[in-house]
Write a protein that holds these residues in place. Structure first.
Motif, short mmCIF file in Angstrom:
data_model
loop_
_atom_site.label_atom_id
_atom_site.label_comp_id
_atom_site.label_asym_id
_atom_site.label_seq_id
_atom_site.Cartn_x
_atom_site.Cartn_y
_atom_site.Cartn_z
N LYS A 67 58.39 38.47 5.18
CA LYS A 67 57.93 38.11 6.53
C LYS A 67 56.41 38.09 6.47
O LYS A 67 55.77 39.11 6.21
N ARG A 74 47.66 29.84 0.57
CA ARG A 74 49.07 30.24 0.45
C ARG A 74 49.62 29.86 -0.92
O ARG A 74 50.44 30.55 -1.50
N GLY A 116 54.08 37.49 8.69
CA GLY A 116 53.30 37.90 9.86
C GLY A 116 54.19 38.67 10.81
O GLY A 116 55.42 38.65 10.70
N THR A 136 55.10 38.18 13.83
CA THR A 136 56.04 37.39 14.62
C THR A 136 56.74 36.31 13.80
O THR A 136 57.49 35.50 14.35
N ALA A 137 56.50 36.29 12.50
CA ALA A 137 57.06 35.23 11.65
C ALA A 137 58.52 35.50 11.33
O ALA A 137 59.00 36.63 11.40
N ASP A 138 59.24 34.43 11.00
CA ASP A 138 60.61 34.56 10.54
C ASP A 138 60.61 35.02 9.08
O ASP A 138 59.65 34.81 8.34
N GLU A 178 52.91 26.01 2.89
CA GLU A 178 53.34 25.67 4.24
C GLU A 178 53.98 24.28 4.27
O GLU A 178 53.41 23.31 3.77
N GLU A 219 58.59 25.54 2.29
CA GLU A 219 59.20 26.84 2.12
C GLU A 219 60.61 26.78 1.55
O GLU A 219 61.09 27.76 0.96
N TYR A 228 52.75 42.45 4.35
CA TYR A 228 53.97 41.65 4.42
C TYR A 228 55.17 42.55 4.72
O TYR A 228 55.25 43.68 4.25
#
Length: 253
Positions: A138, A3, A140, A142-144, A170, A173, A118
Motif C-alpha cells: 500500500k 516510482r 499511501g 488512502t491507496a489501494d 504508474e 501496475e 509503506y
C-alpha cells in the motif's frame, strides 16, 4: 526518487533468480499455514557454486560462477517472506486493485505491517498441490493495495514460479515485470528460467548435481549466448545471431 527507480531498488539485482535445492524427496505438506515457508526464504545460499568454477582464475569460469551467484541474489526477496514479530496476523485475504483474489472458502494466513512508509501484507494460502505466497504494498495512507509478488511452490518444494508486478510504474501496475520459474529434478538437476517481460530477455540456468551445467540468454525468443561447463570447470561459450554462431571458444579451469 521516481516510482520506476523504487521498483529496482526493492527488487535488487536485475538478474535475480531462485531455486529450491532440497534433497528431501519425501517432503510433506505442512499441517498449518503457519508452518509453511517458501523453500528459499531462509537460505543464505540457494544454489552452491561448483568448487571448480569458484576456485578457477579463468575469466570465463569466473563469469559462469557469477551467473550462479546471481541466483543466490534472489535472497533479496526473502525479507518480505519473513514477517516481523510486530506484524498483525489475520485470516482475511487482501484484494489488490491490480490482481484479483478469487473469493473461495479456502483458508488464508495474512500478515500486515508497515516499513519505510509503506503498508505491506504477506498472504499465504493453499491451491491444490501448491502453496501460494503473495506480497502486497500500500503506497499511501488512502491507496489501494497492489500485488507486488505472486509466488507458487509445490508442497514438495521441488518446483515453483514467481511473478513480480511493476507496481511503482504508474499506469502499469498490472504489468508483469519479471516471471521466474524453477524446478529440481529427481537426479538433483536444478533448472531456472527468468523472463524479463518488458525487455523480451530470457535467462536460463541449469546446474546438475555433479556441478556441471549451462547458461542460455535469449532475446525475443532467439538464442543469443550459450555457455556450458563440466564437472572439472572446463567449458565452452558461443554467441549467436539469427540462429547462426558468430563467435565461439572454450576454456580450461
Amino acid at each position: 526518487m521516481t516510482r520506476n527507480l523504487r521498483i529496482y531498488l526493492l527488487s535488487g539485482l536485475a538478474m535475480l533468480a531462485l531455486f529450491s535445492c532440497s534433497d528431501d524427496d519425501d517432503a510433506k505438506p505442512a499441517d498449518s499455514l503457519e508452518d509453511v515457508r517458501l523453500s528459499f526464504a531462509d537460505e543464505t545460499e540457494i544454489v552452491e557454486v561448483p568448487t571448480a568454477l569458484k576456485n578457477s582464475s579463468n575469466i570465463y569460469a569466473q563469469q559462469a560462477a557469477g551467473y550462479i551467484q546471481q541466483i543466490n541474489g534472489m535472497g533479496a526477496y526473502t525479507a518480505n517472506f519473513l514477517p516481523p514479530t510486530n506484524a498483525v496476523k489475520t485470516n482475511t485475504p487482501v484484494t489488490a486493485s491490480n490482481g484479483r483474489v478469487a473469493r473461495t472458502n479456502k483458508e488464508y494466513l495474512v500478515y500486515t505491517w508497515e516499513d519505510g512508509g509503506y503498508g505491506i501484507t504477506y498472504q499465504i494460502s493453499e491451491s491444490g498441490d501448491n502453496y501460494v505466497f503473495e506480497i502486497f504494498y500500500k503506497l499511501g495512507a488512502t491507496a489501494d493495495y497492489l500485488k507486488f509478488v505472486h509466488a507458487e511452490e509445490s508442497k514438495s518444494g521441488k518446483s515453483g514460479s514467481m511473478k513480480i508486478f511493476n507496481i511503482f510504474a504508474e499506469g502499469d501496475e498490472s504489468t508483469i515485470l519479471v516471471n521466474y520459474t524453477w524446478n529440481t529434478a529427481a537426479d538433483g538437476t536444478v533448472s531456472f528460467v527468468a523472463d524479463f517481460v518488458d525487455t523480451a530477455f530470457r535467462y536460463e540456468v541449469v546446474v546438475k548435481s555433479d556441478g556441471s551445467g549451462e547458461v542460455k540468454y535469449l532475446i525475443d525468443g532467439e538464442l543469443s549466448y550459450h555457455m556450458t561447463w563440466t564437472v572439472s570447470g572446463d567449458g565452452t561459450w558461443k554467441f549467436y545471431e539469427s540462429g547462426s554462431i558468430t563467435s565461439e571458444g572454450s576454456w580450461t579451469a
